[in-house]
Design a protein around this motif. Structure first.
Motif, PDB file in Angstrom:
ATOM      1  N   ASN A  26       0.819  -1.208   0.000  1.00 17.93           N
ATOM      2  CA  ASN A  26       0.000   0.000   0.000  1.00 17.93           C
ATOM      3  C   ASN A  26       0.858   1.266   0.000  1.00 17.93           C
ATOM      4  N   VAL A  27       1.963   1.196  -0.753  1.00 20.06           N
ATOM      5  CA  VAL A  27       2.846   2.358  -0.903  1.00 20.06           C
ATOM      6  C   VAL A  27       2.974   2.600  -2.409  1.00 20.06           C
ATOM      7  N   PRO A  28       2.032   3.311  -3.017  1.00 17.34           N
ATOM      8  CA  PRO A  28       1.964   3.351  -4.478  1.00 17.34           C
ATOM      9  C   PRO A  28       3.141   4.031  -5.166  1.00 17.34           C
ATOM     10  N   ASP A  29       3.757   5.017  -4.537  1.00 19.27           N
ATOM     11  CA  ASP A  29       4.770   5.808  -5.232  1.00 19.27           C
ATOM     12  C   ASP A  29       6.174   5.665  -4.655  1.00 19.27           C
ATOM     13  N   HIS A  30       6.353   4.801  -3.671  1.00 17.41           N
ATOM     14  CA  HIS A  30       7.650   4.637  -3.026  1.00 17.41           C
ATOM     15  C   HIS A  30       7.879   3.163  -2.709  1.00 17.41           C
ATOM     16  N   ASP A  31       9.079   2.869  -2.226  1.00 16.86           N
ATOM     17  CA  ASP A  31       9.410   1.487  -1.880  1.00 16.86           C
ATOM     18  C   ASP A  31       9.013   1.123  -0.455  1.00 16.86           C
ATOM     19  N   LEU A  32       9.135   2.073   0.472  1.00 15.67           N
ATOM     20  CA  LEU A  32       9.004   1.775   1.891  1.00 15.67           C
ATOM     21  C   LEU A  32       8.109   2.790   2.592  1.00 15.67           C
ATOM     22  N   LEU A  33       7.387   2.297   3.582  1.00 12.85           N
ATOM     23  CA  LEU A  33       6.628   3.166   4.480  1.00 12.85           C
ATOM     24  C   LEU A  33       7.082   2.862   5.899  1.00 12.85           C
ATOM     25  N   LEU A  34       7.672   3.858   6.555  1.00 12.91           N
ATOM     26  CA  LEU A  34       8.173   3.693   7.918  1.00 12.91           C
ATOM     27  C   LEU A  34       7.081   4.050   8.915  1.00 12.91           C
ATOM     28  N   LEU A  35       7.183   3.492  10.116  1.00 14.79           N
ATOM     29  CA  LEU A  35       6.237   3.840  11.170  1.00 14.79           C
ATOM     30  C   LEU A  35       6.390   5.313  11.563  1.00 14.79           C
ATOM     31  N   PRO A  36       5.361   5.911  12.154  1.00 15.40           N
ATOM     32  CA  PRO A  36       5.529   7.272  12.689  1.00 15.40           C
ATOM     33  C   PRO A  36       6.702   7.319  13.662  1.00 15.40           C
TER      34      PRO A  36
END
Length: 252
Positions: free
Chosen positions: A116-126
């Protein structure tokens, strides 16, 4: 109590006013508990990155090589570098990375998401989820906010919702000193309420493409109990952590 998902939440982008997005879609009550998936909190806070943002150092390359040998498939050392940079303690490095984040949560890969990260590789926690929850609470009519995530559990299959941060309420409801139905005094029971509410909310948030990252808990009552914010165990008293540190994974 009643739980319902906030409808029609759009794709959240960096800099979006997440509180306004929620306010525009639901009529909140003052005593509601608003459970918000960390995914959309992180997106609003710009915690989106590419693997290129994490050039791998020697330690990350070593970890990736060990994981590759175990899994039999290629592992990107840049991902290992991202995990290391988001962690303060590496409890296990094989057959997967189990780490402690900077705010105390222990989980796989420092909670870094690749879905669920359409434009990047990684989503980090807040960075600091309780501060994120406090900011949302300040801009919502509801007095209580929980930032949620999902993770696995020792000794059980499957994932469940957990609280990463909270505001407007304490984390745990303390039953010690109260009595059971037979009059016996309770001596150890401390109920992790924020985790229980996060798990209940996750039944509606789901794990796929449902697009329902915000759940309202209505008519939850704390009751006449004490409470505390001691959600994470101290290292000195966390015997499972100590055992994991002393254990080494062996593979053929």
């Amino acid at each position: 109590m009643e739980l319902f998902a906030v409808p029609d939440v759009p794709e959240v982008r960096p800099g979006d006013d997440l509180a306004a997005t929620i306010r525009d879609r639901v009529d909140l009550h003052e005593d509601d508990v608003v459970c918000v998936a960390s995914t959309v909190v992180s997106k609003a806070e710009g915690r989106l990155f590419d693997l290129a943002d994490f050039p791998a150092g020697p330690r990350a390359r070593e970890i990736a090589a060990n994981l590759e040998a175990v899994a039999g498939e290629e592992k990107d050392p840049r991902f290992a570098q991202a995990v290391l940079e988001e962690s303060v303690d590496l409890l296990m490095e094989s057959p997967f990375l189990l780490t402690e984040t900077r705010f105390g949560h222990v989980g796989v890969n420092a909670g870094i998401d690749r879905s669920n990260v359409p434009d990047h590789d990684l989503l980090l926690l807040p960075k600091r989820p309780s501060e994120s929850a406090e900011r949302l609470r300040a801009d919502l009519p509801a007095d209580r906010v929980i930032v949620t995530d999902t993770c696995g559990r020792p000794f059980r299959h499957g994932q469940r919702g957990v609280a990463l941060g909270w505001a407007g309420m304490q984390a745990s409801r303390d039953w010690r000193g109260e009595s059971d139905r037979d009059g016996r005094e309770l001596g150890v029971t401390v109920e992790s309420v924020v985790d229980e509410l996060a798990a209940a909310a996750n039944l509606l948030v789901g794990e796929g493409d449902g697009g329902t990252p915000v759940v309202v808990v209505r008519d939850f009552e704390w009751g006449d109990h004490g409470g505390s914010d001691n959600l994470y165990r101290d290292v000195e008293g966390d015997f499972v952590r100590q055992a994991v540190r002393a254990w080494g994974y062996e593979h053929e």
